[in-house]
Design a protein around this motif. Structure first.
Motif, PDB file in Angstrom:
ATOM      1  N   TYR A   4       0.025  -7.110   6.084  1.00 34.71           N
ATOM      2  CA  TYR A   4      -0.885  -6.964   4.942  1.00 34.71           C
ATOM      3  C   TYR A   4      -0.813  -8.203   4.044  1.00 34.71           C
ATOM      4  O   TYR A   4      -1.848  -8.716   3.594  1.00 34.71           O
ATOM      5  CB  TYR A   4      -0.515  -5.706   4.161  1.00 34.71           C
ATOM      6  N   CYS A   5       0.409  -8.688   3.778  1.00 33.33           N
ATOM      7  CA  CYS A   5       0.573  -9.877   2.934  1.00 33.33           C
ATOM      8  C   CYS A   5      -0.122 -11.087   3.546  1.00 33.33           C
ATOM      9  O   CYS A   5      -0.776 -11.869   2.842  1.00 33.33           O
ATOM     10  CB  CYS A   5       2.054 -10.175   2.725  1.00 33.33           C
ATOM     11  N   LEU A   6       0.012 -11.229   4.863  1.00 33.76           N
ATOM     12  CA  LEU A   6      -0.618 -12.366   5.530  1.00 33.76           C
ATOM     13  C   LEU A   6      -2.143 -12.276   5.445  1.00 33.76           C
ATOM     14  O   LEU A   6      -2.823 -13.290   5.230  1.00 33.76           O
ATOM     15  CB  LEU A   6      -0.172 -12.420   6.987  1.00 33.76           C
ATOM     16  N   ARG A   7      -2.674 -11.065   5.620  1.00 33.95           N
ATOM     17  CA  ARG A   7      -4.128 -10.899   5.509  1.00 33.95           C
ATOM     18  C   ARG A   7      -4.613 -11.198   4.104  1.00 33.95           C
ATOM     19  O   ARG A   7      -5.656 -11.829   3.905  1.00 33.95           O
ATOM     20  CB  ARG A   7      -4.521  -9.480   5.918  1.00 33.95           C
ATOM     21  N   ARG A   8      -3.862 -10.738   3.119  1.00 28.30           N
ATOM     22  CA  ARG A   8      -4.245 -10.982   1.720  1.00 28.30           C
ATOM     23  C   ARG A   8      -4.142 -12.472   1.382  1.00 28.30           C
ATOM     24  O   ARG A   8      -4.982 -13.007   0.653  1.00 28.30           O
ATOM     25  CB  ARG A   8      -3.348 -10.170   0.786  1.00 28.30           C
ATOM     26  N   THR A 246      -3.709  -1.648 -11.807  1.00 29.73           N
ATOM     27  CA  THR A 246      -4.919  -2.271 -11.263  1.00 29.73           C
ATOM     28  C   THR A 246      -5.670  -3.026 -12.354  1.00 29.73           C
ATOM     29  O   THR A 246      -6.131  -4.156 -12.150  1.00 29.73           O
ATOM     30  CB  THR A 246      -5.839  -1.206 -10.654  1.00 29.73           C
ATOM     31  N   LEU A 247      -5.799  -2.408 -13.498  1.00 29.44           N
ATOM     32  CA  LEU A 247      -6.510  -3.021 -14.620  1.00 29.44           C
ATOM     33  C   LEU A 247      -5.828  -4.303 -15.065  1.00 29.44           C
ATOM     34  O   LEU A 247      -6.479  -5.328 -15.268  1.00 29.44           O
ATOM     35  CB  LEU A 247      -6.593  -2.029 -15.784  1.00 29.44           C
ATOM     36  N   LEU A 303      -2.901 -10.639  -5.778  1.00 29.86           N
ATOM     37  CA  LEU A 303      -2.100 -10.291  -4.606  1.00 29.86           C
ATOM     38  C   LEU A 303      -0.846  -9.526  -5.019  1.00 29.86           C
ATOM     39  O   LEU A 303      -0.501  -8.491  -4.419  1.00 29.86           O
ATOM     40  CB  LEU A 303      -1.720 -11.561  -3.844  1.00 29.86           C
ATOM     41  N   LEU A 304      -0.161 -10.012  -6.038  1.00 30.50           N
ATOM     42  CA  LEU A 304       1.046  -9.325  -6.511  1.00 30.50           C
ATOM     43  C   LEU A 304       0.710  -7.935  -7.042  1.00 30.50           C
ATOM     44  O   LEU A 304       1.508  -6.996  -6.889  1.00 30.50           O
ATOM     45  CB  LEU A 304       1.723 -10.162  -7.601  1.00 30.50           C
ATOM     46  N   THR A 305      -0.466  -7.797  -7.657  1.00 26.69           N
ATOM     47  CA  THR A 305      -0.886  -6.480  -8.145  1.00 26.69           C
ATOM     48  C   THR A 305      -1.073  -5.506  -6.994  1.00 26.69           C
ATOM     49  O   THR A 305      -0.638  -4.350  -7.060  1.00 26.69           O
ATOM     50  CB  THR A 305      -2.204  -6.609  -8.931  1.00 26.69           C
ATOM     51  N   ASP A 306      -1.708  -5.970  -5.919  1.00 22.94           N
ATOM     52  CA  ASP A 306      -1.897  -5.104  -4.750  1.00 22.94           C
ATOM     53  C   ASP A 306      -0.563  -4.659  -4.169  1.00 22.94           C
ATOM     54  O   ASP A 306      -0.400  -3.503  -3.761  1.00 22.94           O
ATOM     55  CB  ASP A 306      -2.710  -5.834  -3.678  1.00 22.94           C
ATOM     56  N   LEU A 307       0.397  -5.568  -4.132  1.00 21.92           N
ATOM     57  CA  LEU A 307       1.696  -5.235  -3.558  1.00 21.92           C
ATOM     58  C   LEU A 307       2.502  -4.315  -4.470  1.00 21.92           C
ATOM     59  O   LEU A 307       3.440  -3.655  -4.011  1.00 21.92           O
ATOM     60  CB  LEU A 307       2.493  -6.520  -3.290  1.00 21.92           C
ATOM     61  N   THR A 311       4.906   0.271  -4.764  1.00 19.87           N
ATOM     62  CA  THR A 311       6.147   0.490  -5.514  1.00 19.87           C
ATOM     63  C   THR A 311       5.971   1.596  -6.540  1.00 19.87           C
ATOM     64  O   THR A 311       6.853   2.450  -6.722  1.00 19.87           O
ATOM     65  CB  THR A 311       6.561  -0.813  -6.226  1.00 19.87           C
ATOM     66  N   ILE A 312       4.816   1.613  -7.191  1.00 19.53           N
ATOM     67  CA  ILE A 312       4.582   2.608  -8.234  1.00 19.53           C
ATOM     68  C   ILE A 312       4.271   3.976  -7.633  1.00 19.53           C
ATOM     69  O   ILE A 312       4.768   5.006  -8.101  1.00 19.53           O
ATOM     70  CB  ILE A 312       3.426   2.151  -9.143  1.00 19.53           C
ATOM     71  N   ASP A 313       3.469   3.997  -6.585  1.00 12.52           N
ATOM     72  CA  ASP A 313       3.068   5.270  -5.969  1.00 12.52           C
ATOM     73  C   ASP A 313       3.411   5.232  -4.482  1.00 12.52           C
ATOM     74  O   ASP A 313       2.691   4.624  -3.698  1.00 12.52           O
ATOM     75  CB  ASP A 313       1.566   5.493  -6.159  1.00 12.52           C
ATOM     76  N   PRO A 314       4.503   5.843  -4.061  1.00 15.48           N
ATOM     77  CA  PRO A 314       4.911   5.786  -2.649  1.00 15.48           C
ATOM     78  C   PRO A 314       3.933   6.492  -1.724  1.00 15.48           C
ATOM     79  O   PRO A 314       4.039   6.354  -0.511  1.00 15.48           O
ATOM     80  CB  PRO A 314       6.266   6.503  -2.659  1.00 15.48           C
ATOM     81  N   ARG A 315       2.973   7.242  -2.250  1.00 15.42           N
ATOM     82  CA  ARG A 315       2.002   7.907  -1.388  1.00 15.42           C
ATOM     83  C   ARG A 315       1.015   6.928  -0.776  1.00 15.42           C
ATOM     84  O   ARG A 315       0.354   7.217   0.206  1.00 15.42           O
ATOM     85  CB  ARG A 315       1.208   8.955  -2.189  1.00 15.42           C
ATOM     86  N   ILE A 316       0.919   5.733  -1.393  1.00 15.86           N
ATOM     87  CA  ILE A 316      -0.045   4.751  -0.921  1.00 15.86           C
ATOM     88  C   ILE A 316       0.507   4.048   0.309  1.00 15.86           C
ATOM     89  O   ILE A 316       1.635   3.562   0.317  1.00 15.86           O
ATOM     90  CB  ILE A 316      -0.349   3.708  -2.029  1.00 15.86           C
TER      91      ILE A 316
END
Length: 320
Positions: A4-8, A246-247, A303-307, A311-316
Motif C-alpha cells: 500500500y505504501c509503495l502504491r501511495r 482525515t480533515l 500519505l502519512l494521514t492515510d497510514l 492506527t486509530i481504527d483497527p477495523r480499517i
C-alpha cells in the motif's frame, strides 16, 4: 502495508510530476517576459543583449525542453538561483525558511487540535443545549473568517490597540535569543492561524461523535451499565476521531495558504513571506522551487494521514 505504501508513493510521484508541469505552464503563461526580472530597468539594453540573456537562461528553447531541463536539475536538488537574493540557491533559501513555517503551522494546528476536539466533544455531548448553540455559532464565525481577514483584524486589535503582542517578526531585533521572546512573537499569529482549523475540527468532531453515539455497540455498552464518561472516552471517541484525522491531513494545503497570509501580515520569516516577496519581485526560480517543495510536503502529509487510519481504527484494512 508495504504494498500500500509503495502504491501511495507512486501515486504521490505522479501527482508531483503533474504539479511541476502545472507550475511551469502557469508561470510561462503569466504576463510579461521572464527575462525582464534579470534586467535593471534603469539601464538601457539592446535586443542583442536580451537575446544573449535569453539564450544563457535557456528561454529560447521550446517549452518541453525548458521543462525537462528544469525537472532534471530539480531531481538532483538544484532548484535554480534566486534573482532578488543575488544568486543564492533556491534550495538553501527554502531550507532557511522552512523551520519558521513549520513552527508557525505546527503551533497553529496543535492549538486547533487542542481546542477543537474537546469543544467538539462537549458540543456533541451537550447537543441542543445553550453551550452547543454558542459553540456552533462561534464555529460558523471561525469557518467564515478568511485567513487574511483574521490576521489583519487580530494585528490591529491585539498589537496596535491593546499592545499585547508584537506587530511582526519572529524575534526582537537587537536582543539575544530567548524562548520567551520567541513565544511572545509566536502566540498571536499561531492563534489567528488556528481559528479556521479549530472551527472545522470542532464541527467535524461534533458530527462524527453524534453519529458514533447512535451505533449499536455504544448502546450495548450503556445497557451493560458502563459509565457515560467511559462510553464516550473508551468506546466512542476513538472511532469518532477518524474523520477528524482525515480533515487535518486533507486541509494541510489550506493551512499552508493561511500561513502565507499570516506570515505576510506579521512579517514572519517563513516560506509564505519568501513566496510573497518572490511574486512581488517576479523571482521565477524561487516561485517554482518553493511551490514544488510545498506540493511535495502536502503529498507526504496526505500519505502519512492515510497510514494513520489503521492506527486509530483497527477495523480499517489497508487496501488499494
Amino acid at each position: 502495508m508495504i504494498s500500500y505504501c509503495l502504491r501511495r508513493l507512486a501515486l504521490g510521484l505522479v501527482m508531483l510530476v503533474a504539479l511541476s508541469i502545472l507550475i511551469f505552464i502557469l508561470l510561462r503563461l503569466a504576463p510579461g517576459d521572464p527575462v525582464d526580472a534579470y534586467i535593471n530597468p534603469s539601464v538601457a539594453i539592446s535586443q542583442e543583449q536580451m537575446a544573449a540573456i535569453r539564450s544563457r537562461l535557456g528561454l529560447d528553447q521550446p517549452w518541453p525542453i525548458q521543462y525537462l531541463a528544469w525537472a532534471k536539475a530539480a531531481l538532483h536538488g538544484d532548484l535554480g538561483y534566486s534573482i532578488q537574493y543575488n544568486g543564492a540557491e533556491v534550495l538553501d533559501l527554502i531550507l532557511q525558511r522552512i523551520g519558521p513555517t513549520i513552527l508557525l503551522m505546527g503551533t497553529g494546528i496543535a492549538i486547533a487540535i487542542a481546542i477543537g476536539i474537546p469543544t467538539g466533544v462537549l458540543s456533541a455531548v451537550k447537543r441542543n443545549s445553550p453551550s452547543d448553540f454558542a459553540l456552533s455559532v462561534t464555529a460558523f464565525i471561525g469557518i467564515s473568517s478568511p485567513a487574511f481577514l483574521s490576521a489583519l483584524v487580530g494585528l490591529y486589535l491585539f498589537s496596535v490597540l491593546l499592545r499585547w503582542a508584537p506587530s511582526g517578526g519572529m524575534l526582537t531585533p537587537g536582543e539575544p535569543f530567548s524562548v520567551l521572546d520567541l513565544l511572545h512573537h509566536l502566540i498571536l499569529p499561531a492563534l489567528l492561524l488556528s481559528i479556521g482549523h479549530t472551527a472545522l475540527i470542532m464541527r467535524y468532531m461534533r458530527a462524527s461523535l453524534l453519529e458514533v453515539l447512535h451505533q449499536d455497540y455504544v448502546r450495548t455498552a450503556r445497557a451493560k451499565g458502563v459509565r457515560e464518561r467511559w462510553v464516550i472516552v473508551k468506546h466512542a471517541l476513538r472511532n469518532a476521531l477518524l474523520p477528524v484525522v482525515t480533515l487535518i491531513g486533507s486541509t494541510m494545503g489550506i493551512a499552508i495558504g493561511g500561513a502565507i497570509f499570516t506570515e505576510s501580515v506579521f512579517n514572519w520569516p517563513g516560506m509564505g513571506l519568501l513566496m510573497v516577496n518572490a511574486v512581488d519581485a517576479r523571482d521565477y526560480p524561487v516561485i517554482m522551487g518553493a511551490t514544488l517543495f510545498i506540493g511535495a510536503c502536502v503529498i507526504l502529509v496526505n500519505l502519512l494521514t492515510d497510514l494513520t487510519y489503521a492506527t486509530i481504527d483497527p477495523r480499517i484494512q489497508v487496501s488499494g
